[in-house]
Motif scaffolding. Structure first.
Motif, mmCIF file in Angstrom:
data_model
loop_
_atom_site.group_PDB
_atom_site.id
_atom_site.type_symbol
_atom_site.label_atom_id
_atom_site.label_comp_id
_atom_site.label_asym_id
_atom_site.label_seq_id
_atom_site.Cartn_x
_atom_site.Cartn_y
_atom_site.Cartn_z
ATOM 1 N N LEU A 160 0.832 -1.206 0.000
ATOM 2 C CA LEU A 160 0.000 0.000 0.000
ATOM 3 C C LEU A 160 0.869 1.260 0.000
ATOM 4 O O LEU A 160 0.605 2.215 -0.742
ATOM 5 C CB LEU A 160 -0.922 0.004 1.218
ATOM 6 N N PHE A 161 1.896 1.257 0.835
ATOM 7 C CA PHE A 161 2.781 2.421 0.911
ATOM 8 C C PHE A 161 3.454 2.669 -0.434
ATOM 9 O O PHE A 161 3.495 3.809 -0.925
ATOM 10 C CB PHE A 161 3.833 2.226 1.999
ATOM 11 N N ASP A 162 3.980 1.621 -1.052
ATOM 12 C CA ASP A 162 4.675 1.780 -2.329
ATOM 13 C C ASP A 162 3.725 2.242 -3.431
ATOM 14 O O ASP A 162 4.103 3.033 -4.296
ATOM 15 C CB ASP A 162 5.356 0.468 -2.730
ATOM 16 N N GLY A 163 2.484 1.730 -3.409
ATOM 17 C CA GLY A 163 1.511 2.181 -4.390
ATOM 18 C C GLY A 163 1.103 3.631 -4.170
ATOM 19 O O GLY A 163 0.792 4.361 -5.118
ATOM 20 N N PHE A 164 1.120 4.030 -2.926
ATOM 21 C CA PHE A 164 0.748 5.374 -2.519
ATOM 22 C C PHE A 164 1.867 6.389 -2.762
ATOM 23 O O PHE A 164 1.619 7.584 -2.924
ATOM 24 C CB PHE A 164 0.456 5.318 -1.013
ATOM 25 N N ALA A 165 3.122 5.897 -2.782
ATOM 26 C CA ALA A 165 4.299 6.763 -2.725
ATOM 27 C C ALA A 165 4.354 7.860 -3.797
ATOM 28 O O ALA A 165 4.658 9.012 -3.465
ATOM 29 C CB ALA A 165 5.568 5.920 -2.752
ATOM 30 N N PRO A 166 4.098 7.559 -5.084
ATOM 31 C CA PRO A 166 4.214 8.635 -6.080
ATOM 32 C C PRO A 166 3.272 9.809 -5.804
ATOM 33 O O PRO A 166 3.662 10.976 -5.930
ATOM 34 C CB PRO A 166 3.865 7.931 -7.396
ATOM 35 N N ARG A 167 2.025 9.507 -5.404
ATOM 36 C CA ARG A 167 1.080 10.589 -5.121
ATOM 37 C C ARG A 167 1.435 11.292 -3.824
ATOM 38 O O ARG A 167 1.292 12.518 -3.710
ATOM 39 C CB ARG A 167 -0.356 10.044 -5.051
ATOM 40 N N VAL A 168 1.905 10.528 -2.833
ATOM 41 C CA VAL A 168 2.349 11.138 -1.578
ATOM 42 C C VAL A 168 3.495 12.100 -1.852
ATOM 43 O O VAL A 168 3.528 13.223 -1.342
ATOM 44 C CB VAL A 168 2.793 10.055 -0.571
ATOM 45 N N ARG A 169 4.440 11.662 -2.660
ATOM 46 C CA ARG A 169 5.595 12.509 -2.988
ATOM 47 C C ARG A 169 5.137 13.828 -3.572
ATOM 48 O O ARG A 169 5.580 14.908 -3.158
ATOM 49 C CB ARG A 169 6.508 11.772 -3.967
ATOM 50 N N GLN A 170 4.252 13.762 -4.579
ATOM 51 C CA GLN A 170 3.794 14.996 -5.208
ATOM 52 C C GLN A 170 2.993 15.850 -4.242
ATOM 53 O O GLN A 170 3.093 17.084 -4.229
ATOM 54 C CB GLN A 170 2.946 14.670 -6.440
ATOM 55 N N ALA A 171 2.188 15.189 -3.386
ATOM 56 C CA ALA A 171 1.397 15.939 -2.401
ATOM 57 C C ALA A 171 2.299 16.684 -1.428
ATOM 58 O O ALA A 171 2.025 17.833 -1.062
ATOM 59 C CB ALA A 171 0.466 14.994 -1.646
ATOM 60 N N MET A 172 3.381 16.009 -0.999
ATOM 61 C CA MET A 172 4.287 16.657 -0.061
ATOM 62 C C MET A 172 5.020 17.833 -0.715
ATOM 63 O O MET A 172 5.215 18.886 -0.095
ATOM 64 C CB MET A 172 5.306 15.644 0.464
ATOM 65 N N ILE A 173 5.405 17.673 -1.974
ATOM 66 C CA ILE A 173 6.047 18.780 -2.692
ATOM 67 C C ILE A 173 5.070 19.943 -2.830
ATOM 68 O O ILE A 173 5.422 21.107 -2.585
ATOM 69 C CB ILE A 173 6.535 18.311 -4.073
ATOM 70 N N ASP A 174 3.826 19.624 -3.197
ATOM 71 C CA ASP A 174 2.803 20.669 -3.316
ATOM 72 C C ASP A 174 2.591 21.377 -1.988
ATOM 73 O O ASP A 174 2.469 22.610 -1.933
ATOM 74 C CB ASP A 174 1.476 20.061 -3.785
ATOM 75 N N MET A 175 2.536 20.591 -0.911
ATOM 76 C CA MET A 175 2.295 21.178 0.403
ATOM 77 C C MET A 175 3.437 22.103 0.807
ATOM 78 O O MET A 175 3.217 23.219 1.285
ATOM 79 C CB MET A 175 2.115 20.092 1.456
ATOM 80 N N LEU A 176 4.670 21.653 0.597
ATOM 81 C CA LEU A 176 5.819 22.469 0.975
ATOM 82 C C LEU A 176 5.891 23.743 0.133
ATOM 83 O O LEU A 176 6.325 24.787 0.619
ATOM 84 C CB LEU A 176 7.109 21.660 0.831
ATOM 85 N N ASN A 177 5.431 23.657 -1.096
ATOM 86 C CA ASN A 177 5.397 24.857 -1.928
ATOM 87 C C ASN A 177 4.346 25.854 -1.451
ATOM 88 O O ASN A 177 4.417 27.041 -1.762
ATOM 89 C CB ASN A 177 5.143 24.483 -3.382
ATOM 90 N N LEU A 178 3.362 25.357 -0.691
ATOM 91 C CA LEU A 178 2.367 26.250 -0.102
ATOM 92 C C LEU A 178 2.867 26.880 1.192
ATOM 93 O O LEU A 178 2.239 27.788 1.726
ATOM 94 C CB LEU A 178 1.073 25.476 0.196
#
Length: 228
Positions: A160-178
């Motif tokens: 589940l974590f590995d399947g989730f990872a690409p979207r989590v990565r982008q979400a975290m980048i988006d969040m940090l950019n906010l």
């Protein structure tokens, strides 16, 4: 010039059959009528009925059981996981992380090995390497969190974590950019993000499941709160 595509008879039959299933004509677990009955009802031949059933079986709605017949297994089409993740907002992604990683942290505290601990501590050190871009820091952070999930020794959680990872990565980048006022690896409310991760690793090392789970939940909840 692009032309209108004709819909095959099997596609039309699958759509009609799916509409009948969704309307409640058959419940989950119910056996469908045979091909000789469905064919005239749908206005198609037996081979077309078989193809329509194959289509719906591939979408998780029907299941063919050898020698028993065709049974309803779902009342709706399951959404493609990648599509679900791409459409999810950042808060929803973090909530998914909480569900996966809190349980993983608790299990890691019970099951971790010396090798697991070495991996976690190496990853923890890499999180604060100087001169990292936002993307590099997020990658280091994701690698550290993965060592915790791996230490749970639960293949389902890791999958589940590995399947989730690409979207989590982008979400975290988006969040940090906010949150431009914060550094990439220092994104929580207190400014002690690295300390929070170190405390999580220590709780796992101490085999303290309740504390490990709570630290994981508190950290991820603080990320979600930062979006408000």
């Amino acid at each position: 010039m692009e032309q209108v595509q004709r819909t095959s008879l099997a596609d039309q039959a699958a759509r009609l059959l799916f509409e009948r299933i969704r309307s409640g004509e058959w419940q989950i677990g119910a056996k469908l009528p045979g091909e000789t009955t469905l064919g005239p009802q749908l206005g198609v031949g037996r081979s077309t009925v078989r193809e329509a059933i194959r289509q719906l079986a591939g979408r998780g709605v029907l299941q063919t059981r050898q020698g028993a017949g065709v049974f309803v297994t779902a009342l709706d089409v399951r959404e493609n996981w990648d599509v679900v993740l791409r459409q999810a907002d950042i808060a929803a992604v973090i909530e998914g992380r909480i569900a996966i990683e809190t349980e993983a942290a608790a299990l890691a505290a019970q099951r971790r090995t010396a090798t697991d601990l070495r991996s976690m501590r190496r990853a923890l050190t890499r999180r604060v390497r100087g001169g990292q871009t936002t993307e590099e820091c997020v990658d280091a952070d994701m690698a550290m969190h993965r060592t915790v999930v791996a230490a749970a020794h639960n293949n389902v959680l890791l999958e589940l974590f590995d399947g989730f990872a690409p979207r989590v990565r982008q979400a975290m980048i988006d969040m940090l950019n906010l949150l431009p006022a914060r550094t990439p690896c220092d994104s929580d409310e207190s400014g002690n993000d690295q300390e929070a991760h170190a405390a999580l690793v220590q709780a796992i090392a101490d085999r303290d499941s309740p504390t490990a789970a709570q630290l994981s939940r508190t950290h991820l909840t603080s990320l979600k709160a930062a979006l408000a």
